[in-house]
Design an enzyme around this catalytic site. Structure first.
Site, PDB file in Angstrom:
ATOM      1  N   ASP A  51       0.862  -1.177   0.000  1.00  0.00           N
ATOM      2  CA  ASP A  51       0.000   0.000   0.000  1.00  0.00           C
ATOM      3  C   ASP A  51       0.898   1.226   0.000  1.00  0.00           C
ATOM      4  OD1 ASP A  51      -2.055  -1.727   0.094  1.00  0.00           O
ATOM      5  OD2 ASP A  51      -2.796  -1.174   2.070  1.00  0.00           O
ATOM      6  N   ASP A 110     -13.992  -5.201  -3.729  1.00  0.00           N
ATOM      7  CA  ASP A 110     -14.065  -5.300  -2.265  1.00  0.00           C
ATOM      8  C   ASP A 110     -15.501  -5.656  -1.922  1.00  0.00           C
ATOM      9  OD1 ASP A 110     -11.451  -4.368  -2.174  1.00  0.00           O
ATOM     10  OD2 ASP A 110     -12.049  -2.281  -1.858  1.00  0.00           O
TER      11      ASP A 110
END
Lengths: 251, 220
Positions: free
Chosen positions: A11, A130
């Site tokens: 990330d 997601d």
């Protein structure tokens, strides 16, 4: 034989590596290019960079990062986060990204998938989804899992495949950050209903979780972040264990 | 970006220290630029080996290169169309120096492709077809190569892992120099005279890929 892939996810915020637990608390885990090189050396099969910056310079910062990663790393990598146009993708691929992943922008405007596939080919378009289980149903979530939608995971995944995406990266919001294993039931359903590769994400905490997601979850690849960043599991050791469990793995 | 200088190391100190590297900088490597694919990765992989490569779509520059790399990712019929527009479809089959087609580049060197039903350059007498739906398509990831023939695989072990991402494949044939298996055994690499092709991406295949690229650059 085609092997199952182990994919560390980095990330990125403002050019640095971070990892959120349940996407909220962020901890700094170092320089992305250096980390990428280490992972490649340790046997990672692929890398994913997920940009979570929200600054105006983000596009350039990310393009620069992609350039420096491509310069040093001899394995494939995918870049995602905030990509919403042909121009975004063009810049990243030109700087050396192998694949891009799109998420919210595809839900908001599904034609984007077709446009990107027509321009760049299926092989470099990953759609990240997601989702969270609400009562019995898996619902797609947006903006890093914060905003629920009415869209059903399996219907959306099918549409994503039909629109030409080359791969799906499925993150279970219920499992992400828990270290209790991947969402294998949902993964197995995705894998049997679709004919494109599925990357499992969210929930990795032990070697057995990877074995389970490849066998029970029928996943083609498994992605994890913090367990690799904080060396809770070494990639080399993980792959040796998986090989012992009879999983096809590149050593 | 298109016209980079081939030999950036011209300082005297650098020559003394880096004689071998300088030799490598003398090798003229051209990557054919026809707007297809992730060319940056190939450039970087070549640079990691100590060489430089230029991107070019100019006939003379390509003809005068020591080594030519013919890249490609994307869709076959539109890539062929781009080659036709620039006349590169006529040039490539006539090249005399070692030529390496990568991924779609290799597929376009065959007779035809089922992807967009297009003719190819006709260098390899094979027709490229889609994988059956008994397996996930595209094949993405690391697979093994075996039955290795040709100097391209010098010091590369049988069953080495290489990285592939493709939906279409070239069947096995007399020009096959490496075999991989996905649904069925198919050509992971091809060679005919000075023409080489790899379905896999050597620039993304770790140390094995670097060895294969080095072998290509070492070809006479």
């Amino acid at each position: 034989m085609l092997t199952k892939r182990i994919i560390p996810c980095l990330d990125i915020k403002n050019g640095r590596t971070v990892k959120g637990i349940n996407f909220v608390d962020l901890r700094d885990a170092g320089d992305p290019v250096e980390l990428a090189e280490i992972y490649a050396r340790e046997g990672a099969d692929e890398l994913v960079f997920l940009d979570i910056s929200a600054t105006e310079e983000r596009r350039k910062t990310l393009a620069d990062l992609v350039y420096h990663v491509a310069e040093k790393v001899n394995i494939p990598f995918t870049v995602g986060g905030g990509i919403s146009s042909i121009e975004d993708v063009d810049i990243l691929l030109k700087n050396g990204a192998d694949k891009v992943s799109i998420n919210s922008s595809a839900v908001k405007r599904p034609d984007l998938i077709n446009e990107l596939v027509a321009k760049f080919g299926s092989q470099c378009i990953v759609v990240a989804i997601d989702a969270k289980q609400i009562e019995e149903n898996w619902k797609v979530h947006l903006v890093g899992g914060k905003v629920p939608t009415e869209t059903d995971l399996f219907e959306w995944a099918k549409e994503v495949e039909e629109r030409g995406a080359g791969e799906i990266l499925f993150t279970s919001m219920d499992h992400d950050g828990t270290k209790n294993g991947f969402a294998n039931q949902a993964l197995a359903k995705l894998s049997s209903e679709l004919n494109i590769p599925i990357i499992a994400s969210g929930g990795a905490g032990a070697v057995s979780h990877f074995t389970d997601t490849f066998i029970d979850g029928k996943a083609d690849a498994a992605l994890a972040a913090s367990i690799f960043h904080f060396k809770e599991i070494e990639i080399k050791q993980l792959k040796e264990e998986l090989k012992k469990d009879g999983i096809p793995i590149r050593l | 970006m298109r016209c980079e200088i081939i030999n950036p190391i011209c300082e005297i100190g650098a020559i003394r220290v880096n004689a071998k590297k300088l030799e490598r900088h003398k090798v003229k490597i051209v990557i054919i630029d026809y707007g297809a694919g992730n060319i940056q990765s190939i450039k970087f992989a070549i640079r990691r080996l100590g060489y430089d490569a230029v991107l070019s779509d100019k006939v003379e520059e390509i003809q005068n290169a020591d080594k030519v790399i013919f890249p490609g990712v994307g869709e076959a019929s539109s890539a062929m169309q781009k080659l036709r527009v620039s006349g590169l479809d006529k040039l490539v089959p006539e090249l005399r120096q070692p030529v390496l087609g990568i991924c779609l580049g290799m597929q376009l060197m065959c007779n035809s492709s089922e992807e967009g039903n297009t003719d190819g350059l006709g260098i390899f007498d094979l027709d490229v077809v889609r994988f059956p739906n008994t397996v996930k398509v595209p094949q993405i990831g690391w697979n093994q190569i075996e039955d290795l023939k040709s100097d391209l695989f010098k010091e590369v072990q049988d069953k080495s892992y290489i990285y592939l991402v493709h939906s279409f494949y070239a069947p096995k044939g007399e020009n096959t120099i490496a075999v991989s298996e996905y649904a069925l055994p198919y050509s992971a690499a091809l060679q005919k005279n000075n023409f080489y092709g790899t379905q896999f991406h050597p620039e993304k295949s770790g140390m094995v890929g670097e060895r294969i690229l080095q072998n290509f650059l070492d070809l006479a």
